[in-house]
Design a protein around this motif. Structure first.
Motif, PDB file in Angstrom:
ATOM      1  N   TRP A   2       0.864  -1.185   0.000  1.00 15.40           N
ATOM      2  CA  TRP A   2       0.000   0.000   0.000  1.00 15.40           C
ATOM      3  C   TRP A   2       0.895   1.227   0.000  1.00 15.40           C
ATOM      4  O   TRP A   2       1.838   1.333   0.771  1.00 15.40           O
ATOM      5  CB  TRP A   2      -0.936  -0.007   1.209  1.00 15.40           C
ATOM      6  N   THR A   3       0.641   2.133  -0.936  1.00 12.64           N
ATOM      7  CA  THR A   3       1.472   3.332  -1.020  1.00 12.64           C
ATOM      8  C   THR A   3       0.599   4.559  -1.239  1.00 12.64           C
ATOM      9  O   THR A   3      -0.230   4.582  -2.160  1.00 12.64           O
ATOM     10  CB  THR A   3       2.463   3.233  -2.195  1.00 12.64           C
ATOM     11  N   PRO A   4       0.783   5.557  -0.372  1.00 15.90           N
ATOM     12  CA  PRO A   4       0.035   6.807  -0.560  1.00 15.90           C
ATOM     13  C   PRO A   4       0.797   7.743  -1.494  1.00 15.90           C
ATOM     14  O   PRO A   4       1.995   7.562  -1.699  1.00 15.90           O
ATOM     15  CB  PRO A   4      -0.014   7.384   0.856  1.00 15.90           C
ATOM     16  N   ASN A   5       0.096   8.695  -2.028  1.00 12.53           N
ATOM     17  CA  ASN A   5       0.808   9.739  -2.752  1.00 12.53           C
ATOM     18  C   ASN A   5       1.359  10.750  -1.731  1.00 12.53           C
ATOM     19  O   ASN A   5       1.246  10.541  -0.524  1.00 12.53           O
ATOM     20  CB  ASN A   5      -0.098  10.404  -3.794  1.00 12.53           C
ATOM     21  N   GLU A   6       1.882  11.838  -2.217  1.00  9.53           N
ATOM     22  CA  GLU A   6       2.603  12.728  -1.308  1.00  9.53           C
ATOM     23  C   GLU A   6       1.718  13.339  -0.224  1.00  9.53           C
ATOM     24  O   GLU A   6       2.071  13.347   0.947  1.00  9.53           O
ATOM     25  CB  GLU A   6       3.269  13.847  -2.119  1.00  9.53           C
ATOM     26  N   ASP A   7       0.536  13.818  -0.638  1.00  8.87           N
ATOM     27  CA  ASP A   7      -0.300  14.473   0.389  1.00  8.87           C
ATOM     28  C   ASP A   7      -1.285  13.491   1.027  1.00  8.87           C
ATOM     29  O   ASP A   7      -2.226  13.900   1.698  1.00  8.87           O
ATOM     30  CB  ASP A   7      -1.030  15.691  -0.193  1.00  8.87           C
TER      31      ASP A   7
END
Lengths: 321, 323, 560
Positions: free
Chosen positions: C103-108
């Motif tokens: 699972w990877t979020p974007n920057e914000d």
């Protein structure tokens, strides 16, 4: 006679429809909202609001006017379809089809056992009016039926399983009428209702004993046994059989407590849960089955009673109960 | 003693008594029934307790004593205390009031409705009779549990809200007596399910008496209907009715306890035997005194009503007197 | 005369026969039972018991609906047995991969990308696809599916509200980038969004099996008669819904590990004292018996050993109706109740913790300076005198709702008696079930609670005190404090390790605490640590979600 029966049966149709209408209306307007209850009955952080509930109602077609919903229900009913349960989404036909036979089995078995045990005891008590035999039979029968089944059931279970170790497995669940698990619930059912039959038989015997034809028969020197069999049994048994019929209906319709305690998959167990959840189709279906039985029994009584009791042939269609 | 002798002597007594006085004879017959005589005492006691119970104990049935929770029976607390340290004996005494109220209210309502419907059917016959029979069938098929829930939600809530409004406007304590709302509505509703029994009984009595030889004879002789009524029908119907009422009282109390078990009943924390039994059932293995007290009371009272009912049946049912 | 003397004898013979029939029928079973069961410790007479590892569980509710898409109900306690969630959180609050392994979020932190484990397959051997995940989430968001908790997981996803209210079928915020990648776009940043998804309540179902052409759930697709496909360690084998007996068997294609149990049964037993009996008799392996003296005597105190679980439970006061709208009145009610006694009444064996009413209790972020409301009758009287209801005759009737179990009945009666003694308040109605939040019949106090799945302070408050939560919206009659809302809203957007996340939460909690909104009950126990399992069952662990963790590790050791 045939015409009379036909007319009576024709009367059932409006009766059943009116009953369906009134029960449906009671549940619809008075018992609460099944969708809201679905969420209210769940504890903890359930999430819903009025808008969501409205949306669910809309999806399930429950937001339509009462008459539209009831009309649809009736249309299906006429075709023999009891509808879909609101809560579980299951077909009510399936639910009732699987549970009603169990209730019938229990009802019929109870009635048979009650008759086998209760009628002789009642006759015995009546013949021994007011002496110790009468007192002990009547006294103990009434005493046993005075203890509520929801006390007897669990206590017997714990006693027999844990206390005395007589039973290895707790009689919970249902494996058919002739399995070990059926003994305890049948015991509770039979002894809960036997007093009614004993009393009914006993008072019938007392009544008949004073009738002229019994006195005449005795005076003529007819053996007592023959007096009982030939002259007493029929008038005594007529009301008893009626009471047995009512008992059967009572058990089929609402052995709620015994079915709940012993986990018996009958109509009673359905009744509690779906009544609290206000599931209209299930409630109406169970009511209709009950009503049908009541009416069928009453018709049977009305047809047979005049045959058995010529005195009441004219108008007597009801029974003292 | 043989059966023959008993019946014979019984017959003689009746023959003599029935000529003198109907009721004195009934009392004599009742006295002959040992079970019925035994049963009278608890019933008298029940009504006495219902009226004066709260004055008979030093404890308030609501007062909680946290130093004596779940205490076993002792000289201080005759029947021990419950989970909240309340005196079980005091609660049983107060529960008698609930039991009697339930019995009286529901029996009275069902009796009145049943009497009216039954007599209408019996006397008018024809279409009216058909309609009443049809109505009794319908009512019998009504699911009692549903009716209780419906009454709770549709009648009780608005009525209690109205009473509360009246209270806030007038500050009259009468409008806070919601226990009576409960009793009248919930058990009144259950009574509405029981009236068919009474109606059918009355109707059956009337029909059967109407076709009896002596009534037919009286009618043929031109006796007015009113006189037939008072002379034959009422005395004949009275017996079974009293029996039914006596049984109905006990039945109503059992029904109340069954409904408590299913979760519909008298408001907490007002004690009711049914509620006390179903609570006691949870702990009977460790604290049997919580179950024994109310269960024994309940059993004794229902059995007493049944025994008395049977005694009354023997005593008051003219058909058993010979005739 | 001679002939009549014979009659009683005849009857006696008849009666003796009757008695014999009765005696025979009564004894037949017990006599037969030992013969059938001889030599077997476990009570099931099945021979297969010996070879097969069979886990027998029970629920106190007559469950009719076993769809994994409902997000509630008693049967959902066992959802982990047949439904795999995106991820799961264990009993220590640690996050583990499950269907999703990346699972990877974007920057914000407003867009999350999830990768499906390439090994993840359904019970029929087919792969779990991103398309299934998207379809499942759209389905549970829709009102027709009646998922009871979907807002806890999906709130904030772009397009969720429209589907939630039945105005759309799909959320534009959830898309399948390819067969094994799901991308979720949020309306704002949410650093803990992935942890919210770590629950079995939103596990993917195979769309081609569960979803019809109209886009809605197929009726009873989950029933064994319809050959359902599931993703958990077990799969449905037999369901007799009328009897309330449901059986699952090992899923041969489960990708994580081979489940140790062969068979798993859930029986509905409504009477809880019977559950105690059957557990004590070895006929059940797991259940939810009442934690009372009788059950403790039969099952042993160890059985009820409990672990501290986060969550807040109690009688919540309704600030939108009279008389509980008066702060002083609320204060009087709260101060009049002794939490020690509440605890004594709820915990017969004294295990657990005295309830404090701190929403953040047992969470990282619990406030060490939190002072629970004391039991102070004098201060309570003062507060009552300062309220608009100084004259007891002015107090409108209060309805205590949610008084539905014997345990809460006792607590409610305790509180009512305290108020009667201290203030003379008698007009209190206790109701198990009710139908309206407002108007006549609206409750002044309602018993309920809220827990948290992700061990995080801000999320806990979002799900309990924020005006969008069920607790605020329904249980507290529409509680909405703008200051509390603002603090929580700010806290949830902060990074998981940002100390301000906790500080803001504690601030919000303190504001709430000073408003005297709840009379805390409960013992802080998140159920039994062993999940209600008997000593011969090993590996039953439960998380804050009330779900069994790693049910494939559960096994049964025959005891002598």
């Amino acid at each position: 006679m045939g015409q009379y029966v036909l007319r009576r049966i024709l009367y059932w149709i409006p009766a059943l429809l009116l009953l369906a209408l009134s029960v449906y209306a009671l549940a619809f307007f008075g018992a609460g909202d099944p969708i809201k209850l679905m969420f209210l009955r769940e504890e903890g952080d359930v999430t819903y609001d009025a808008q969501r509930l409205d949306a669910i109602r809309r999806e399930k077609g429950l937001d339509r006017p009462f008459l539209v919903q009831f009309g649809e229900y009736t249309w299906h009913l006429v075709q023999g379809d009891l509808g879909m349960s609101v809560i579980s989404g299951r077909s009510v036909n399936d639910m009732v089809g699987a549970t009603a036979p169990v209730s019938f089995q229990i009802g019929i078995a109870t009635v048979i056992l009650v008759a086998i045990l209760g009628i002789p005891l009642g006759i015995l008590a009546g013949l021994n009016h007011n002496n110790w035999i009468d007192n002990s039979i009547l006294g103990s029968a009434l005493f046993i039926s005075g203890v509520p089944s929801y006390v007897v059931g669990p206590m017997l279970m714990v006693f027999l399983v844990l206390g005395l170790g007589i039973m290895k497995t707790t009689p919970y669940g249902w494996e058919g009428l002739f399995s070990k698990k059926a003994i305890l619930p049948m015991f509770v059912m039979v002894f809960g209702s036997i007093a009614i039959i004993i009393r009914q038989t006993r008072s019938g015997v007392l009544e008949v004993l004073s009738e002229d034809y019994v006195r005449t028969a005795r005076a003529k020197g007819v053996p007592e046994f023959m007096v009982i069999v030939r002259h007493m049994l029929r008038p005594v048994l007529t009301p008893v059989v009626t009471v047995l019929g009512q008992m059967l209906i009572g058990i089929v319709n609402g052995a709620i407590i015994v079915e709940k305690i012993f986990g018996i998959p009958g109509l009673g167990r359905l009744t509690i849960d779906f009544t609290y959840g206000v599931d209209y189709p299930v409630i109406v279906a169970i009511t209709l089955i009950g009503a049908f039985l009541v009416m069928a029994l009453n018709l049977l009584v009305d047809i047979t009673y005049p045959l058995l009791d010529p005195r009441a042939a004219q108008a007597m269609t009801g029974v003292e109960d | 003693m043989t059966t023959q002798e008993i019946t014979a002597t019984g017959d003689i007594e009746i023959a003599e008594a029935s000529r003198t006085n109907l009721w004195r004879d009934a009392v004599a017959r009742l006295a002959a029934n040992r079970l019925a005589v035994v049963a009278i005492l608890p019933i008298v006691l029940l009504f006495f307790i219902a009226a004066f119970g709260p004055f008979l104990t030093p404890y308030d049935f609501l007062a909680q004593d946290f130093t004596a929770r779940l205490a076993s029976p002792s000289s201080e607390h005759w029947l021990g205390t419950d989970e909240l340290g309340r005196d079980v004996f005091s609660r049983i005494l107060y529960g008698a009031r609930t039991a009697v109220s339930v019995g009286l209210v529901s029996t009275a309502i069902s009796l009145i409705v049943g009497l009216v419907m039954g007599s209408l059917a019996g006397y008018l016959g024809g279409r009216v009779d058909m309609l009443v029979v049809w109505l009794t069938d319908m009512t019998r098929s009504m699911p009692a549990l549903l009716l209780a829930i419906v009454i709770n939600l549709t009648l009780k809530v608005p009525l209690e809200a109205w009473m509360e409004q009246m209270y806030l406007a007038t500050k009259n304590g009468f409008f806070r007596q919601t226990m009576w709302v409960d009793l009248v509505l919930v058990f009144g509703a259950l009574a509405l399910i029981q009236w068919p029994g009474y109606a059918r009984l009355i109707r059956g009595q009337i029909l059967s008496i109407r076709s009896r030889n002596y009534v037919l004879a009286a009618r043929a002789l031109g006796m007015p209907t009113g006189r037939i009524l008072t002379r034959y029908v009422i005395p004949n119907a009275m017996g079974p009715l009293i029996v039914a009422v006596s049984a109905g009282m006990g039945g109503a109390m059992v029904l109340e306890s069954a409904f408590s078990f299913l979760g519909v009943g008298v408001q907490l924390p007002i004690p009711s035997w049914g509620k006390m039994i179903s609570d006691g059932l949870r702990m009977w293995q460790t604290h049997p005194h919580l179950l024994v007290g109310p269960a024994v009371m309940m059993a004794v009272i229902t059995v007493s009503f049944a025994w008395l009912g049977d005694g009354l049946n023997d005593a008051l049912n003219p058909r058993q007197w010979g005739g | 005369m001679l002939s009549t003397r014979k009659i009683p004898k005849l009857w006696i013979v008849v009666m003796a026969l009757m008695a014999m029939v009765l005696a025979v029928s009564a004894c037949a079973a017990p006599a037969a039972a030992p013969a059938a069961d001889s030599g077997e410790m476990a009570a099931d007479s099945d021979d297969e018991m010996m070879e097969e590892m069979h886990f027998r569980a029970t629920i106190p509710f007559f469950a009719q609906d076993w769809s994994p898409l409902r997000g509630g109900g008693w049967n959902m306690h066992y959802l982990a047995f047949w439904n795999a969630g995106p991820m799961y959180i264990d009993e220590h609050g640690e996050l583990h991969a499950y269907v999703f392994n990346e699972w990877t979020p974007n920057e914000d932190m407003s867009q999350w990308t999830f990768k499906i484990d390439p090994d993840a397959v359904y019970s029929d051997g087919s792969s779990i696809t991103a398309g299934d995940v998207v379809a499942t989430w759209n389905l549970i968001a829709h009102p027709a599916t009646t998922h009871q908790r979907v807002t806890l997981f999906m709130t904030g996803v772009v397009g969720f509200e429209d589907v939630f209210n039945g105005e759309a079928m799909t959320m534009p915020g959830v898309v399948a980038l390819d067969d094994s990648t799901v991308q979720v776009t949020l309306e704002g940043p949410d650093p803990l969004f992935h942890k919210k998804l770590a629950t079995n309540l939103i596990g993917p179902v195979k769309a081609s099996v569960a979803i019809g052409e109209d886009g809605f759930e197929i009726a009873e697709w989950w029933h064994p008669k319809n050959n359902p496909v599931t993703s958990g360690p077990f799969m449905p084998d037999e369901m007799d819904l009328n009897k309330g007996v449901v059986t699952f068997v090992k899923n041969p294609n489960f990708w994580v590990a081979e489940p140790m149990l062969d068979r798993f049964t859930v029986t509905s037993i409504e009477d809880r004292t019977i559950v105690t009996t059957m557990l004590a008799n070895g006929e059940l392996d797991q259940g939810w018996p009442p934690n009372d003296a009788a059950s403790q005597a039969l099952l042993g105190a160890d059985y009820f050993e409990c672990g501290q679980a986060p969550g807040i439970g109690g009688f919540f006061l309704n600030p939108t109706i009279e008389p509980t709208s008066d702060l002083n009145f609320r204060k009087a009610l709260v101060l009049a109740v002794d939490r020690e006694q509440i605890f004594n009444l709820s915990s017969p064996d004294g295990s657990g913790w005295v309830p404090t009413g701190e929403p953040l209790r047992a969470l990282p972020g619990a406030d060490p300076n939190f002072v629970p409301h004391p039991f102070d009758p004098d201060a309570a009287k003062e507060a009552m005198a300062a309220s608009a209801y100084a004259d007891v005759a002015d107090v409108p009737k209060m309805i205590l709702a949610g008084v539905s179990s014997p345990g809460t009945e006792v607590l409610a009666q305790y509180m009512a008696e305290q108020w009667r003694q201290l203030f003379g308040i008698t007009a209190i109605e206790m109701s198990p079930q009710f139908d309206s939040w407002e108007g006549p019949g609206a409750p002044a106090l309602f018993r309920d609670g809220a827990g948290v799945r992700v061990p995080d302070a801000a999320l806990m408050l979002l799900g309990s005190l924020h005006s969008s939560s069920n607790l605020a919206r329904n249980i507290m009659g529409g509680y909405a404090d703008p200051e509390v809302d603002a603090l929580i809203e700010e806290a949830v957007t902060l990074g998981a390790d940002d100390p301000n996340r906790i500080a803001l939460s504690q601030q919000a909690q303190q504001l709430f605490h000073e408003q005297y909104m709840v009379i805390p009950i409960g013992t802080g126990c998140g159920g039994s640590v062993k999940g209600g399992a008997m000593p011969w069952v090993h590996g039953t662990r439960r998380n804050a979600d009330a779900q069994f963790v790693e049910p494939w590790m559960i096994y049964i050791e025959e005891m002598e």
